[in-house]
Motif scaffolding. Structure first.
Motif, PDB file in Angstrom:
ATOM      1  N   THR A   1       4.847   6.783  -5.601  1.00 28.23           N
ATOM      2  CA  THR A   1       5.461   5.750  -6.427  1.00 28.23           C
ATOM      3  C   THR A   1       6.172   4.726  -5.560  1.00 28.23           C
ATOM      4  O   THR A   1       6.457   4.961  -4.385  1.00 28.23           O
ATOM      5  CB  THR A   1       6.482   6.372  -7.402  1.00 28.23           C
ATOM      6  OG1 THR A   1       7.469   7.103  -6.638  1.00 28.23           O
ATOM      7  CG2 THR A   1       5.796   7.331  -8.364  1.00 28.23           C
ATOM      8  N   GLY A   2       6.485   3.592  -6.178  1.00 33.22           N
ATOM      9  CA  GLY A   2       7.238   2.552  -5.496  1.00 33.22           C
ATOM     10  C   GLY A   2       8.728   2.840  -5.529  1.00 33.22           C
ATOM     11  O   GLY A   2       9.166   3.857  -6.088  1.00 33.22           O
ATOM     12  N   PRO A   3       9.553   1.954  -4.970  1.00 36.70           N
ATOM     13  CA  PRO A   3      11.001   2.157  -4.946  1.00 36.70           C
ATOM     14  C   PRO A   3      11.626   2.320  -6.331  1.00 36.70           C
ATOM     15  O   PRO A   3      12.650   2.994  -6.471  1.00 36.70           O
ATOM     16  CB  PRO A   3      11.515   0.879  -4.252  1.00 36.70           C
ATOM     17  CG  PRO A   3      10.366   0.389  -3.443  1.00 36.70           C
ATOM     18  CD  PRO A   3       9.144   0.741  -4.236  1.00 36.70           C
ATOM     19  N   ASP A   4      11.009   1.695  -7.340  1.00 37.57           N
ATOM     20  CA  ASP A   4      11.542   1.795  -8.701  1.00 37.57           C
ATOM     21  C   ASP A   4      10.953   2.960  -9.477  1.00 37.57           C
ATOM     22  O   ASP A   4      11.222   3.106 -10.679  1.00 37.57           O
ATOM     23  CB  ASP A   4      11.297   0.494  -9.464  1.00 37.57           C
ATOM     24  CG  ASP A   4       9.809   0.160  -9.586  1.00 37.57           C
ATOM     25  OD1 ASP A   4       8.983   0.854  -8.940  1.00 37.57           O
ATOM     26  OD2 ASP A   4       9.471  -0.777 -10.327  1.00 37.57           O
ATOM     27  N   GLY A   5      10.160   3.801  -8.813  1.00 37.70           N
ATOM     28  CA  GLY A   5       9.568   4.953  -9.476  1.00 37.70           C
ATOM     29  C   GLY A   5       8.263   4.676 -10.175  1.00 37.70           C
ATOM     30  O   GLY A   5       7.680   5.587 -10.782  1.00 37.70           O
ATOM     31  N   THR A   6       7.771   3.439 -10.106  1.00 41.14           N
ATOM     32  CA  THR A   6       6.503   3.093 -10.747  1.00 41.14           C
ATOM     33  C   THR A   6       5.329   3.629  -9.928  1.00 41.14           C
ATOM     34  O   THR A   6       5.282   3.424  -8.714  1.00 41.14           O
ATOM     35  CB  THR A   6       6.363   1.570 -10.881  1.00 41.14           C
ATOM     36  OG1 THR A   6       7.470   1.060 -11.623  1.00 41.14           O
ATOM     37  CG2 THR A   6       5.060   1.202 -11.579  1.00 41.14           C
TER      38      THR A   6
END
Length: 285
Positions: free
Chosen positions: A67-72
């Motif tokens: 995931t990305g930094p925002d959890g996506t």
């Protein structure tokens, strides 16, 4: 000359200590280390490490979140199954929620059913398939009613509440046995009602596989089902600009069969597969 009894006992204990120290503290570790260096065992003894190019990135035995930094979830990677431990080896474990966890206790403590429904909706939207499941509302929470009857468990229905849909939401079902269904009011106790999950009209066999929406017992699972991997192929092929057939061959190379031919189920190692993807078909944003 006969030694005193106490001295003879201490000498015997000392000899035993020295012998056991040599056996268990020197010879046994050396033997285990030597065996671990044998061809076919060395990789496992080193932790089943996965490399991407010249860099060691992970262990094939431990799952990861991609995931990305925002959890996506990152579109260029295969996604692992959910983890109640966040794939943290020091916090390995399950959620301890079972089949009877169908009523949300609070907004920040969703039931297992609601977690499954929300995950299925999100995966369906990400992969472009129908994310609906039985016993789930279209909004992705557990489709559960609290049914109140005149005589407790018997008699005519007097009130019906959709317990997982907080007001001012519109209940997923308008009426139940002729009674209007209400949404749940904050702070109200509906435990006196009969908990009634509603199957709804979702497909009996959902497009999103079960392992995509349920966490494993360890929280560290590196594998997913071939069906969940295949569901993600089209998205990843588009993101990386490769042919889906080529990607499916790579998935097959990272798929293991049943142990001894009959134990368990086939699985795709996501950690190794994603590392191989980065090496073979690098992603260019």
């Amino acid at each position: 000359m006969r030694l005193p009894g106490w001295l003879a006992q201490h000498l015997a204990a000392l000899r035993a200590l020295l012998v056991l120290t040599v056996l268990t503290g020197v010879l046994y570790p050396l033997a285990v280390t030597a065996a671990a260096r044998l061809p076919g065992l060395r990789h496992h003894a080193d932790g089943s490490l996965v490399r991407s190019g010249d860099t060691t990135v992970a262990s094939a035995l431990i799952g990861q979140s991609f995931t990305g930094p925002d959890g996506t979830p990152l579109v260029q990677y295969f996604q692992s199954r959910p983890s109640a431990a966040g794939y943290d080896p020091t916090a390995t474990g399950a959620s301890n929620l079972g089949p009877e966890s169908v009523v949300d206790t609070a907004a920040d403590r969703p039931s297992l059913l609601t977690q499954v429904c929300a995950r299925s909706n999100a995966i369906g939207a990400r992969e472009g398939v129908d994310g609906r499941r039985p016993y789930c509302t279209p909004q992705g929470v557990g489709a559960v009613l609290a049914v109140f009857r005149r005589d407790g468990l018997t008699g005519p229905v007097t009130r019906v509440v959709s317990v997982n849909e907080a007001c001012p939401a519109t209940p997923f079902q308008a009426t139940y046995q002729g009674i209007t269904v209400r949404c749940a009011a904050a702070g109200e106790d509906y435990s006196a009602g009969v908990v009634t999950p509603v199957c709804g009209d979702a497909p009996a066999h959902p497009a999103v596989p079960a392992d995509a929406v349920t966490a494993g017992g360890s929280g560290l699972d590196p594998g997913i089902s071939p069906a969940y991997a295949d569901l993600q192929v089209a998205r990843i092929a588009r993101a990386r600009g490769i042919d889906p057939a080529t990607l499916r061959r790579l998935v097959a190379a990272h798929t293991t069969g049943r142990a001894l031919g009959f134990l368990g189920a086939p699985a795709v190692n996501v950690t190794g597969l994603n590392a191989d993807l980065d090496t073979t078909y690098p992603f260019h944003d």
